[in-house]
Design an enzyme around this catalytic site. Structure first.
Site, short mmCIF file in Angstrom:
data_model
loop_
_atom_site.label_atom_id
_atom_site.label_comp_id
_atom_site.label_asym_id
_atom_site.label_seq_id
_atom_site.Cartn_x
_atom_site.Cartn_y
_atom_site.Cartn_z
N GLY A 156 0.84 -1.19 0.00
CA GLY A 156 0.00 0.00 0.00
C GLY A 156 0.88 1.24 0.00
O GLY A 156 2.05 1.20 -0.39
N ARG A 157 0.33 2.36 0.46
CA ARG A 157 1.09 3.60 0.48
C ARG A 157 2.37 3.46 1.31
O ARG A 157 3.45 3.89 0.90
CB ARG A 157 0.23 4.73 1.08
CG ARG A 157 -0.92 5.21 0.21
CD ARG A 157 -1.52 6.45 0.85
NE ARG A 157 -2.66 6.98 0.11
CZ ARG A 157 -3.92 6.71 0.39
NH1 ARG A 157 -4.21 5.90 1.39
NH2 ARG A 157 -4.90 7.24 -0.31
N ILE A 158 2.23 2.87 2.50
CA ILE A 158 3.38 2.77 3.40
C ILE A 158 4.41 1.78 2.83
O ILE A 158 5.61 2.00 2.91
CB ILE A 158 2.94 2.36 4.81
CG1 ILE A 158 1.94 3.38 5.37
CG2 ILE A 158 4.14 2.24 5.75
CD1 ILE A 158 1.29 2.97 6.68
N THR A 236 5.04 -3.71 11.52
CA THR A 236 4.52 -2.42 11.97
C THR A 236 3.08 -2.23 11.50
O THR A 236 2.57 -1.11 11.48
CB THR A 236 5.39 -1.26 11.42
OG1 THR A 236 5.47 -1.36 10.00
CG2 THR A 236 6.79 -1.30 12.01
N ARG A 238 -0.26 -4.76 12.04
CA ARG A 238 -1.11 -5.15 13.16
C ARG A 238 -0.59 -6.47 13.72
O ARG A 238 -0.18 -7.37 12.97
CB ARG A 238 -2.58 -5.31 12.73
CG ARG A 238 -3.30 -4.00 12.46
CD ARG A 238 -3.52 -3.19 13.73
NE ARG A 238 -4.32 -2.00 13.49
CZ ARG A 238 -3.82 -0.80 13.17
NH1 ARG A 238 -2.51 -0.67 13.03
NH2 ARG A 238 -4.60 0.24 13.01
N GLU A 267 -2.93 -5.26 22.91
CA GLU A 267 -2.17 -4.09 23.32
C GLU A 267 -2.91 -3.33 24.42
O GLU A 267 -4.12 -3.21 24.38
CB GLU A 267 -1.95 -3.17 22.11
CG GLU A 267 -1.11 -3.82 21.02
CD GLU A 267 -0.89 -2.92 19.81
OE1 GLU A 267 -1.46 -1.81 19.78
OE2 GLU A 267 -0.15 -3.31 18.91
N HIS A 286 3.78 0.49 19.74
CA HIS A 286 2.89 0.96 18.66
C HIS A 286 3.08 2.46 18.41
O HIS A 286 2.14 3.26 18.55
CB HIS A 286 1.44 0.66 19.00
CG HIS A 286 0.57 0.54 17.78
ND1 HIS A 286 -0.50 -0.31 17.69
CD2 HIS A 286 0.62 1.19 16.57
CE1 HIS A 286 -1.08 -0.20 16.51
NE2 HIS A 286 -0.40 0.71 15.81
#
Length: 326
Positions: A156-158, A236, A238, A267, A286
């Site tokens: 995706g974008r990341i 990074t 989920r 979490e 996170h």
């Protein structure tokens, strides 16, 4: 009458002031403590807009109490904390904050990769604990990054932003995605391959895919067995995408070399979690998007999403686009 908004955590003052210009705003004031369920259940009864975080479970039971709710603004890219289907059935718009945190999260991902590969936290502790007595040829040796192979799961974008950073280290970049991205392949010199092929060939495997029913525990025992013994897993995205128990045993038994984790299935992670007992695991709480500039921009985007919806407009970052036709 002003529309009512409830904010589930303290956010920048200027964002609150902006919302208060046109809305009646109430806030859960405790900065570092999630809003209790009973408070959320009480507040959601008569509000028009909900400003929430990924730590807030907005499920069917809660939405059934929301008689006036028109829009939910989630301060995150992901929205697995929200029952989007239930919200859609009730005509409630759900929004998120894509794009805003792309570069910051890619920065953190590459930083975590480097910290894990070169054992930086371990080396810092080694020095501070007074264990450094002399220079030694193989002391705290790690893995090379330059000229290695990076596998990105979820482009995706990341993921694309991460690939751009990896090019600066002359890395060979593989990726696995639901569909091929020919333009990205041509621009960045990426190679599309199957998940199994990526895992076998990569020195570094970065999990960047969204968390969905299809990706739940998608990286598990059989995958660790085909990775290189020197490979490093970075997550990074989920925590639930990786089977944590299988990861623990793979690290403990030497099937893979190390892991860098910014996310966990539950979490905040409990301190007696098995993964926290391993020296070859670098962990973070996170903080993928945790720069001052990015978190401030995220807060502003959520506010704009809420105001757009409450003014009868289609929010820029609507998740359940099927509501647009209605």
């Amino acid at each position: 009458m002003k529309p009512k908004i409830f904010i589930t955590r303290k956010i920048p003052t200027h964002v609150i002031n902006h919302l208060e210009e046109v809305c009646e705003v109430s806030i859960w004031e405790h900065k570092d403590i999630p809003v209790p369920r009973e408070v959320l259940e009480e507040k959601i009864v008569d509000i028009d807009g909900l400003y929430c975080l990924l730590t807030d479970a907005i499920d069917l039971e809660l939405l059934q109490k929301a008689t006036n709710l028109k829009v939910i603004g989630n301060m995150a890219v992901g929205f697995n904390n929200i029952d989007v289907e239930a919200a859609t059935k009730r005509g409630i718009i759900v929004t998120n904050t894509p794009g805003v945190l792309t570069e910051t999260t890619a920065d953190l991902t590459f930083a975590l990769l480097m910290a894990t590969a070169r054992r930086i936290p371990e080396a810092s502790d080694f020095l501070r604990e007074g264990k450094w007595s002399t220079w030694s040829p193989m002391l705290l040796t790690g893995q090379d990054i330059y000229n290695s192979t990076l596998g990105i799961i979820g482009l995706g974008r990341i993921g694309e932003a991460l690939a751009k950073r990896a090019k600066g280290f002359n890395m060979n970049i593989l990726y696995h995605n639901r569909s091929r991205k020919i333009e990205a392949e041509q621009e960045l010199g990426l190679e599309y391959c199957s998940l199994e092929n990526l895992l076998k060939r990569s020195d570094y495997i970065c999990v960047m895919t969204p968390y969905t029913p299809e990706t739940k525990k998608m990286i598990r025992k059989e995958h660790f067995k085909i990775m290189k013994e020197t490979s490093i897993l970075i997550n990074t995205a989920r925590g639930g995408i990786v089977n944590e128990n299988d990861l623990y045993h793979a690290l403990k038994d030497g099937e893979i070399w190390a892991a860098g984790l910014d996310v966990f299935e539950q979490e905040p992670v409990v301190l007696d979690h098995p993964l926290l007992s391993l020296p070859n695991v670098v962990t973070l709480p996170h903080i993928g998007s945790a720069s001052i500039g990015t978190r401030t921009k995220m807060a502003e985007v959520v506010a704009e999403n809420l105001l757009q919806a409450l003014n009868g407009k289609i929010p820029t970052n609507i998740v359940n686009k099927e509501l647009i036709a209605k």
